[in-house]
Write an enzyme that holds these catalytic residues in place. Sequence first.
Site, short mmCIF file in Angstrom:
data_model
loop_
_atom_site.label_atom_id
_atom_site.label_comp_id
_atom_site.label_asym_id
_atom_site.label_seq_id
_atom_site.Cartn_x
_atom_site.Cartn_y
_atom_site.Cartn_z
N GLU A 1 -39.55 76.03 -8.91
CA GLU A 1 -38.06 76.07 -8.76
C GLU A 1 -37.41 74.83 -8.75
O GLU A 1 -37.60 73.99 -8.15
CB GLU A 1 -38.01 76.72 -7.30
CG GLU A 1 -36.48 77.10 -6.84
CD GLU A 1 -35.96 76.68 -5.74
OE1 GLU A 1 -35.09 75.70 -6.04
OE2 GLU A 1 -36.36 76.60 -4.79
N CYS B 1 -30.01 74.19 -3.95
CA CYS B 1 -30.59 74.57 -5.11
C CYS B 1 -29.77 75.85 -5.78
O CYS B 1 -29.66 76.17 -6.85
CB CYS B 1 -32.18 74.82 -5.11
SG CYS B 1 -32.52 75.99 -3.83
#
Length: 681
Positions: free
Chosen positions: A256, A295
């Site tokens: 990720e 993120c």
Amino acid sequence: MLNVSSYAQGAWVAPDSGARAIPSAITGEIIATAGNSTLDVAGMHGYAREVGGRNLRELTFHDRARMLKALALYLSEHKQALYDLSYQTGATQSDHAFDIDGGIGTMFVFASKGRREMPDAHIYLDGELEQLGRTGSFMGQHICVPMQGVGIHINAYNFPVWGMLEKFAPTFLAGVPSIVKPATASCYVTHLCVKLMLESGILPDGALQLISGGVGDLLLHTDAQDVVSFTGSAQTALMLRSTPHLLENSVKFVAEQDSLNASVLGADAATGTAEFDLFIKEVHREMTTKAGQKCTAIRRIMAPQASVEAVIDALSARLAKTVIGDPRDPATRMGALVSRSQCDDVLEKAKILGTEAERVFGDPNNFDVHGADREKGAFLPPMLFHCADPDGAQRLHDTEAFGPVSTIMPYRDADHAIELLNRGKGSLVASVITRDGALARKMVMGAAAWHGRLYFNNSDSMAESTGHGAPMPHMVHGGPGRAGGGEELGGIRGVMHYMQRTAIQGSPDILTAIGDQWVPGAAEYTGGPHPFTRTYHQLRLGETLYTKPRTVTLQDIETFAHFTGDTFYGHMDEDAAKANPFFPGRVAHGYLLLSFAAGLFVHPDPGPVLANTGLGNLAFMKPVSPDEEIKVRLTVKKKTPRTAQYGQVRWHVTVTNQDDDLVAEYELLTMNAYEAGESTA
């Protein structure tokens, strides 16, 4: 000064002379050291496999789910200590809700899902049975079992608690031990969380180990039973996933990474609407929470050309009211970045964005800091850019400034907005603020393939919505392309990443023995006491009751129709029923058949059956005409403990007619009491 130790093979290992110094995000002073160049990472890997893996696989999914809940409760009781330490990362009290509370909440969700959606067993049955032969004597079933390796979790600095727990919870529930490697810049918070978890005494030996500092050659000891899960930059992810040893040994790698998430203001969300105000609120929150170090933060803002100026004005006004400063001060609304070096990186990326966009808010050389020294701490103001020509831009769509930075751009129509969304080449989340269902559908059709999550919000849902940037443990977190191509969370889907899916094939008896769930065609046990007179523990899989038949009369059908009000023509009008291709004439109600079926197998006296809690997988196969018979077969299919007093019994029920043709089939759920003096926690 905190000496941040590692936890390896059941013991704490202090930093050595080569440890890295860690500064406070608030003051710049060195507050901790971490790292040990002699850490036995090979021994940690072996210990996790031989001790942790064995201990975890001896437990059922429910055992591990109960432990997760106990850990979450324990951390909840001690989270103030995590709050107090986490301030040093630059996080405010509201930021703690995302990181610390969010991590604990994730554990609660996986604990609950483990008890409700997984069996109290060691093997997970994945999907339905497949009949592979003509008669049903040869069957197939997909199953999932714990991988016999280690979950190696390499986490980013921005979420030292959530980042660990969102990986640990599904790994632990799967039955796989974890080796956690937090980013050094904030590892002291992760260290405290791990210390609390170990001090709770809940975890089996070897289930959790911690590397504070570098991983050494840990990845070179992995094989196909291990899972490496990484969160961080695309550059580091590429370096790790390209490790020849990982490629040669087919080691599962989950990433990720960088993500140019975007938010779209729908054309219907004009100035003055609740949706416009919601959009401004969402963007502001994503720019300032964790100082933009998320993120999932919004990096690109898209608005209809006619609304761009209004968005800039409204967002700038809201940003201007955001107090930047010491996160420990209740007046502070945005704290510091994690370090001065991270500030430098953000400024470098902002300079790149500035070649294609104009900065319309936030001057990094001229802003106020409340209660702290701007020159010593890692502070930056929120910076808003405006790109008038997003079609001609390139770096705007491939550069992520990982801080409080976002760029607004115009779009012409829905197709243009979709094109701009997808130019990011993959994101964790894109959001659309609109009440227009047609627009929402068009966005899904055009953009879903490039985004791990699409978040739609408006005045109908905003009171309960969790926010653009909040990954929920129930839903998938991850994204294609630039976002890394990985997938985490997603409820039980997240657990499956740490399990091996295997197809098993064999006779019904073999599949029953493997899956701890009775398969039609497997052995049945008849002739004993009525199964409804037997307690949860007395019942065994395959225990079956065959009932006597009952004739369904025309009077039964008419009485049921008038009593319930269900006078559908198929039950009441012979000619109309015959004209229906499904019916030979008037037929019995399906629910009349279910009621008669219950009357055939239910035992009337008080006993261990406490409640009927539902039916599952109900299907009607053949209609029943007046004066035909029905009879029932009732078989114990599956047993699942629920509380300390009772468990759930899942019964396989078939209703057949006088010719033994299948009329209906379903699963009956009951709660059955345990034997006196016996309980299951």
